[in-house]
Design an enzyme around this catalytic site. Structure first.
Site, mmCIF file in Angstrom:
data_model
loop_
_atom_site.group_PDB
_atom_site.id
_atom_site.type_symbol
_atom_site.label_atom_id
_atom_site.label_comp_id
_atom_site.label_asym_id
_atom_site.label_seq_id
_atom_site.Cartn_x
_atom_site.Cartn_y
_atom_site.Cartn_z
ATOM 1 N N ARG A 120 0.926 -1.058 0.000
ATOM 2 C CA ARG A 120 -0.162 0.149 0.664
ATOM 3 C C ARG A 120 1.017 1.207 -0.334
ATOM 4 N NH1 ARG A 120 -5.313 -1.322 1.972
ATOM 5 N NH2 ARG A 120 -6.572 -3.095 0.388
ATOM 6 N N GLN A 125 -0.416 2.324 -6.406
ATOM 7 C CA GLN A 125 -2.046 1.985 -6.357
ATOM 8 C C GLN A 125 -2.996 1.490 -7.795
ATOM 9 O OE1 GLN A 125 -2.318 6.622 -6.022
ATOM 10 N NE2 GLN A 125 -2.844 6.217 -3.287
ATOM 11 N N ASP A 128 -2.692 -1.405 -7.268
ATOM 12 C CA ASP A 128 -3.894 -2.361 -6.428
ATOM 13 C C ASP A 128 -5.202 -2.511 -6.295
ATOM 14 O OD1 ASP A 128 -4.785 -2.877 -3.523
ATOM 15 O OD2 ASP A 128 -4.913 -0.425 -3.001
ATOM 16 N N SER A 131 -8.071 -2.298 -3.707
ATOM 17 C CA SER A 131 -8.497 -1.379 -3.753
ATOM 18 C C SER A 131 -9.422 -0.649 -4.415
ATOM 19 C CB SER A 131 -8.262 -0.455 -3.636
ATOM 20 O OG SER A 131 -7.213 -0.110 -2.087
ATOM 21 N N TYR A 226 -4.345 -2.836 7.234
ATOM 22 C CA TYR A 226 -5.019 -4.034 8.035
ATOM 23 C C TYR A 226 -5.206 -3.100 9.860
ATOM 24 C CZ TYR A 226 -6.489 -5.969 3.418
ATOM 25 O OH TYR A 226 -7.345 -5.733 1.908
#
Length: 374
Positions: A120, A125, A128, A131, A226
């Site tokens: 992350r 990004q 990812d 996500s 998390y």
């Protein structure tokens, strides 16, 4: 370099690893692409769409001879036996749960890369997938909840009287939870959110939701976005807050996950009993055990007058968008790891180190090793 995509065989799975648009991108980078016949049907991509994009379309046996296999879900043991020795595979793996798959990959010296292990960080990004898929799942959770709820979301003033807005209670303000907040607010509901991470308060409020603060949240340890460790005392306080709020909720959406562990139980059967008849719970964590103690995986059931929605693969209910986004994620990772000439791995580079699970017959992923050796 030949890139192969096979039809997903997991139950309820409609996604495919590459969309025709992304095939065009890979062709421009001079990769060869072969797609199994019918692989895109669940996402409404025809074989002709892939042919028009420049891919070859053929039987699974031809796809398994490719240099790198792109998948959505973990390769099965049967699929691994058909893969070329020394080839590569990129997919969701959650490898710490499947030591037998790791062993099978190592026996064939297959280099495996896990989409769920993408770091992350800002430069990753576009890779990812967690996500991108969670974003869609959060949206769909609200739509499903609204469908099963016997009332509308918004305030409505009519000649026959005023209809009060529905109350939506969301557990977890990660990507899925925040998209659920935004979607429920757009539909006109009153939205409240609980999360163990106090830093999510600002994000929730920026979307129009009300953040429910639990005393002691600052002690929760967070890793990779998390919750890593939550004390029994904190969970008790959170459950008391939930007990107070859940009685008035029309729709409850739970999204809480703990990396490498079973999902925490947030909604007990007694809490379900306290809810209003006709209310709905969408348990988004049902794949990893569920946040509601009585939800059932891949089933929608009514218990104690409450509808419990246990869809384990919400992104697959939006297969067109889910496949398009996943294809961008996986192709971006592939282009980070390889060129048309093959893989060129820097084993100390952060993204490569984060996603590489097996390599040259060895399990090399530290997180997975730590879980499996406990």
């Amino acid at each position: 370099m030949i890139v192969g995509v096979i039809k997903e065989t997991k139950e309820f799975e409609k996604r495919v690893a590459l969309s025709p648009d992304v095939v065009k991108l890979l062709k421009k980078k001079e990769f060869e692409v072969i797609i199994e016949t019918g692989a895109g049907e669940g996402s409404y991509f025809s074989d002709q769409d892939y042919l028009d994009a420049g891919a070859q379309v053929g039987p699974a046996s031809a796809v398994f001879s490719s240099d790198v296999l792109l998948k959505v879900n973990l390769p099965t043991l049967e699929e691994i036996t058909q893969m070329k020795t020394g080839s590569a595979c990129i997919s969701y793996m959650y490898a710490y749960q499947f030591p037998e798959v790791i062993e099978a990959l190592n026996k064939k010296s297959i280099s495996s890369f896990s989409m769920d292990a993408v770091p992350r960080i800002s430069r990753a990004q576009k890779m990812d997938a967690l996500s991108s898929q969670a974003n869609l799942a959060g949206y769909k959770s609200v739509i499903l909840g609204a469908n099963y709820l016997g009332k509308i979301f918004p305030l409505m003033m009519t000649a026959s009287g005023t209809i009060t807005p529905s109350k939506v209670l969301i557990f977890g303000a990660g990507v899925a939870g925040l998209q659920a907040v935004a979607t429920a607010k757009r539909l006109g509901a009153i939205v409240e959110v609980s999360d163990v991470r106090p830093e999510t308060k600002e994000q929730v409020e920026s979307l129009g939701g009300r953040f429910l603060t639990v005393e002691g949240a600052e002690t929760v340890k967070i890793e990779g976005g998390y919750a890593k460790e939550v004390s029994a005392e904190f969970l008790e306080k959170q459950q008391q807050l939930i007990k107070d709020k859940i009685k008035d909720a029309d729709l409850v959406i739970t999204t809480a996950l703990v990396m490498g562990k079973k999902s925490p139980i947030l909604v007990t059967e007694d809490m379900v009993k306290s809810m209003k008849t006709g209310s709905v719970i969408v348990d988004m964590a049902v794949e990893s055990g569920g946040n509601c103690s009585i939800s059932e995986k891949n089933k929608t059931v009514v218990k104690h007058g409450v509808t419990l929605v246990g869809e384990s693969n919400l992104p697959s209910l939006l297969p067109v968008n889910a496949s398009q986004l996943y294809a961008t994620n996986i192709s971006t990772l592939l282009l980070h790891l390889a060129t048309k000439a093959g893989f060129s791995l820097d084993l100390e580079e952060e993204i490569t180190k984060g996603v590489l699970i097996t390599h040259q017959g060895q399990l090399v992923h530290e997180f997975t090793k730590n879980i499996l050796t406990k």
